[in-house]
Design an enzyme around this catalytic site. Sequence first.
Site, PDB file in Angstrom:
ATOM      1  N   ASP A 168       0.861  -1.179   0.000  1.00 26.74           N
ATOM      2  CA  ASP A 168       0.000   0.000   0.000  1.00 26.74           C
ATOM      3  C   ASP A 168       0.899   1.231   0.000  1.00 26.74           C
ATOM      4  O   ASP A 168       1.631   1.472   0.957  1.00 26.74           O
ATOM      5  CB  ASP A 168      -0.885  -0.035   1.250  1.00 26.74           C
ATOM      6  N   CYS A 327      -3.382  11.738 -14.571  1.00 21.45           N
ATOM      7  CA  CYS A 327      -3.888  11.978 -15.922  1.00 21.45           C
ATOM      8  C   CYS A 327      -5.311  12.495 -15.877  1.00 21.45           C
ATOM      9  O   CYS A 327      -6.090  12.260 -16.783  1.00 21.45           O
ATOM     10  CB  CYS A 327      -3.779  10.769 -16.831  1.00 21.45           C
TER      11      CYS A 327
END
Length: 351
Positions: A168, A327
């Site tokens: 993680d 993005c």
Amino acid sequence: MDGSDVSGSPLPKTFLDFLSQNGLSPSLYAASSQSIPRYVRLKPGFESHIGDIEDEIGCNLVEVPWLPNFYHLPPEIRIASTKAYREGKIYGIDAASGAAVLALNVSHGDHVLDLCAAPGAKLCMVADLLEGSGSLTGVDIARHRLAATRNILNKYALGDRCRLFVADGTKFSLIPLRASSSSNSSRGDASETYKEWEARRRAWKERKLLAKTQNKCTEAEIREDPEVIFYGPRSGMVGRSKASVYRVVDEHQISDMGYDKVLVDAECTHDGSIKHIRKFEQWGWTTLPQRVLEARRSDELSALQLNLLTNGFRLLKAGGSLVYSTCSLSAAQNEDVVERFMSRNPSAGKT
């Protein structure tokens, strides 16, 4: 459906509203998938092979002047079956991904952390820029995607100084294995040392099962210690005890021995990718609000992005640099995340 015609395809009103809220023009998405160029990066050292590569693919490699070793091709060109691709001379990577790595300003000898490493193209570029120096640590929560990253590193012979961890990224805490680092505080059995990495090939049925059941590991599925799934012969792992690799360090030690550069290319809604948005022509525009625009999803992502950015900064050596990128074109996933981070970390400088 309400919308505005962009290159013959209607964008739904909900998406147009999203663009308006973020000060963006629908014309950004006017390009069709058939007109967006394909980008490749030429592995340094193979510049003399450009003519042969052009002969094989049947078109010119057009240099991208602001991105070293980047070239663009017509979108219909497929490189996967080419000899140059199979031999690791070129690999596909978007110009935007290249820009994020370029902004990292990798220097010889840097110890670099890519906190969201899969699927691996940016990691390859960083490895290229290190030119056989320093070290590279890649972390991702998705096991199958990180396994693909491992395959790419090996394909292009770029994994020599790299190590990959399924973990993680908001909690990853391992520092680079600098030559001078010590293990005064550690966990695990000091007698257990890492030997040269050997690929462990699983049976086909087991790999197929993993592909189904581990498409994306949840926090509950991630073991307490990050799981190493690859390390190169000069990554610093070979000959090290597990205790020294997984040692606990305090904030002062991280300041002295943390990473020189950290890249956090965080998970996002991908609304800034024209190719991704154009896929809704096939998927159906009605699914776009749920996948991209839903407030709950956006809130969850911005919280994740902030946590990734915060942990990446925590792992930086004093004077180091971090690049945060997505993005998405939404302020909520970019400027807002950065501003929230800066308000909590006044010692961080923004460029």
